[in-house]
Scaffold this motif. Structure first.
Motif: not given
Length: 116
Positions: A28-36, A73-78, A84-88
């Motif tokens: 969901y955070v990736q879907d909001a524009g924070f992640g690849d 491990e990939a999900v945890l890294r993301e 560290a990057s997405a706003p609260r």
């Protein structure tokens, strides 16, 4: 810690539930524009959890398969990058989406195209 316990065969229903939450919140955070992370990683992690839950039901063994560990491990890294990057407000929005999904009756929040 949840991942480590589940990887080591010391998982529980609660810990597996937390892994499911991690996968979906990260999506969901990736879907909001924070992640690849490739969406197929989320779908494969979801499928791995389903297999593990079935095995837990059948055999009372709460563990992840070795071949599936790189997915988590990939999900945890993301997730770490997102923290560290997405706003609260993005994280709060992801939690709200997860809560809505949990009561929706849908089998997955992931797009159908990546689950097949």
């Amino acid at each position: 810690m949840n991942f480590v316990a589940c990887r080591a065969g010391a998982g529980t229903a609660y810990l597996f539930n937390e892994l499911i939450r991690l996968v979906y919140l990260t999506f969901y955070v990736q879907d909001a524009g924070f992640g690849d992370t490739d969406l197929i990683v989320y779908a494969r992690a979801e499928a791995a959890l389903e297999r593990s839950l079935q095995r837990a039901e059948d055999e009372r063994v709460w563990t992840l398969e070795t071949d599936d560990l790189p997915l988590f491990e990939a999900v945890l890294r993301e997730s770490d990058r997102q923290l560290a990057s997405a706003p609260r407000h993005v994280h709060l929005g992801a939690r709200e989406r997860l809560e809505r999904f949990a009561v929706s009756g849908r089998p997955s929040p992931l797009p159908a195209a990546v689950r097949h």
